[in-house]
Write an enzyme that holds these catalytic residues in place. Structure first.
Site, PDB file in Angstrom:
ATOM      1  CD  GLU A 121      36.317  -9.718 -15.899  1.00 24.65           C
ATOM      2  OE1 GLU A 121      36.628 -11.224 -15.609  1.00 24.65           O
ATOM      3  OE2 GLU A 121      36.908  -8.990 -15.204  1.00 24.65           O
ATOM      4  N   GLY A 168      44.298   9.727 -38.936  1.00 26.11           N
ATOM      5  CA  GLY A 168      45.158   9.377 -39.928  1.00 26.11           C
ATOM      6  C   GLY A 168      46.606   8.980 -39.149  1.00 26.11           C
TER       7      GLY A 168
END
Lengths: 83, 388
Positions: free
Chosen positions: B361, B337
């Site tokens: 990559e 939360g």
């Protein structure tokens, strides 16, 4: 199966254009024709090493060894004869 | 003194302890300081972690891909930038030089990496060339026996502190793409730190300007013209293998926090773990991590076998585990939360770091293209499926 057929099958399994749309001879440069992409070179190296029980050295990592079926077969033959 | 590979399991146990004591408690500080402490890097070098995957003759721990992947996962859990250091200096640079470098290059660069004396970085990406890396604009010309390189590289992880680079550049007339080793101290190398990053500031990204930098023929890695198809692709494959395991590590870290919080935090008179919707989130996260780790392990096994499909398996593992890492980090914030949005809890950092995994990559979209091409060949069944 001859080595030519074996290599042709491997290339056909890795085309970036699809095999019912293209044809290529044993002398055709598969990289220049755009039939395979740059990743194929690395996969081909791994395939040759594992399938033909050999190691490709740095100074053999030359596109001219891998750009046609004839050149690939000649390269593998020279390696395996030498071994 | 680096350990020898007599017991990979004990190495991994020691790595866990090292991450618990020397990395995880300081992960947020690394990001604030935008650097990994030099002493930490040196300690990683002394323990052999920066050469964990290298064979013992190169001063490494000799871990196989499965063992090495588990080691990367542990660093990925602790602080992504430490795993990034392994990805770059050990994987992209060190492994590439072990595979394709000359004896001279291995002695001059690989052994110092293994000893923790030098850091290497991989200079491929440019301001205008990211995923389409074969089109690099950095150029080289031959001058006598030497090569003169001019261009600009960007987003170079650990570029700020690297002692040397593997630079990918193209010959101007033939467009042949080649790879060169370039020392940072050479005349014409100008390095500037990149700032204002979403995350992974401790990966010390830099912009590298190369102005007529001259290197000798002994500094070319691999054959001329094989810089992309050979060197860069090989390096990126190594990078993806590392990133895949980093994703598992990051997701696991998010899960550890999520589960611990859910079992301790009470709302409406019961621990939030007992709310069915929270259990749903945790159940999915556990399952996704199991699946991602399985893909990584299969990629590792295929690499051990030198299987021709190891690269595509690695691609799938990288794509999936980076997606899972993002989902796990976002869900961890959801479970925590408002606390999840605070830097007092690690999931806020994990959430920002996870995004990087979907980009480096090769983006997730690039991985999808490669996987789709593989599937288009492998699963094409015109003889069996005719009614189309």
């Amino acid at each position: 199966m001859s080595m030519h057929e074996q290599i042709r099958n491997f290339i056909q399994d890795n085309l970036v254009v699809f095999d019912d749309e293209v044809e290529f001879s044993n002398e055709d440069n598969i990289f220049e024709l755009g039939f395979v992409n740059s990743l194929f070179a690395m996969k081909l190296v791994t395939y040759i090493e594992s399938e033909f029980n050999t190691t490709i050295e740095s100074d053999e990592m030359d596109i001219n060894n891998f750009n046609t079926i004839d050149n690939i077969v000649n390269f593998i033959s020279s390696k395996t004869v030498y071994q | 003194m680096a350990m020898t590979k007599n017991n990979p399991q004990s190495i991994l146990e020691e790595v866990k302890q090292f991450v618990d004591e020397d990395i995880r408690p300081f992960a947020a500080d690394f990001e604030t300081q935008q650097a990994l402490p030099r002493e930490l890097i040196q300690k990683m070098g002394r323990k052999g972690y920066l050469a964990a995957s290298f064979p013992e003759e190169f001063g490494g721990l000799g871990l196989d891909p499965l063992e090495y992947g588990s080691l990367v996962e542990e660093f990925g859990k602790g602080a992504l930038s430490t795993a990034m250091l392994l990805t770059v200096s050990t994987g992209l640079v060190g492994e590439t030089l072990i595979r394709w470098g000359t004896d001279y290059q291995q002695e001059k660069y690989v052994l110092p990496i293994a000893r923790g004396e030098k850091i290497g970085a991989f200079a491929l990406t440019e301001p205008g060339v990211g995923s389409g890396a074969k089109d690099v604009e950095s150029a080289y010309v031959k001058v006598g026996d030497n090569y003169r390189i001019t261009g600009r590289k960007k987003w170079i992880s650990f570029g700020e502190i690297a002692d040397f680079f593997i630079v990918i550049a193209a010959e101007q007339s033939s467009k042949a793409v080649s790879a060169f080793l370039v020392d940072r101290k050479l005349e014409g190398v100008n390095i500037s730190k990149m700032k204002g990053l979403l995350s992974c500031a401790a990966s010390q990204l830099a912009d590298i300007e190369l102005t007529g930098v001259e290197v000798g023929p002994e500094m070319m890695v691999g054959k001329e013209g094989m810089g992309f198809a050979g060197i860069a692709n090989f390096a990126l494959d190594y990078g993806r293998f590392n990133v895949a395991w980093m994703g598992v590590g990051l997701a696991q870290e998010a899960l550890d926090v999520m589960v611990t919080y859910a079992r301790k935090r009470s709302q409406s008179g019961q621990k939030i773990f007992h709310h069915q919707l929270i259990k749903g989130i945790i159940g999915d996260t556990v399952t996704n991590i199991m699946a991602a780790r399985s893909l990584c392990k299969e990629a590792a096994r295929m690499r051990i076998e030198n299987h021709p499909d190891a690269a595509i398996q690695t691609t799938a593992a990288k794509y999936f585990s980076s997606t899972v890492a993002n989902k796990a980090a976002a869900d961890a914030i959801q479970v925590l939360g408002a606390n999840g949005c605070s830097s007092r809890f690690p999931v806020e950092r994990l959430f920002r770091e996870a995004k990087v995994l979907e980009i480096i990559e090769g983006t997730s979209q690039l991985q999808q293209q490669m996987i789709a091409l593989y599937g288009a060949n492998k699963y094409y069944q015109p003889k069996r499926i005719k009614e189309i």
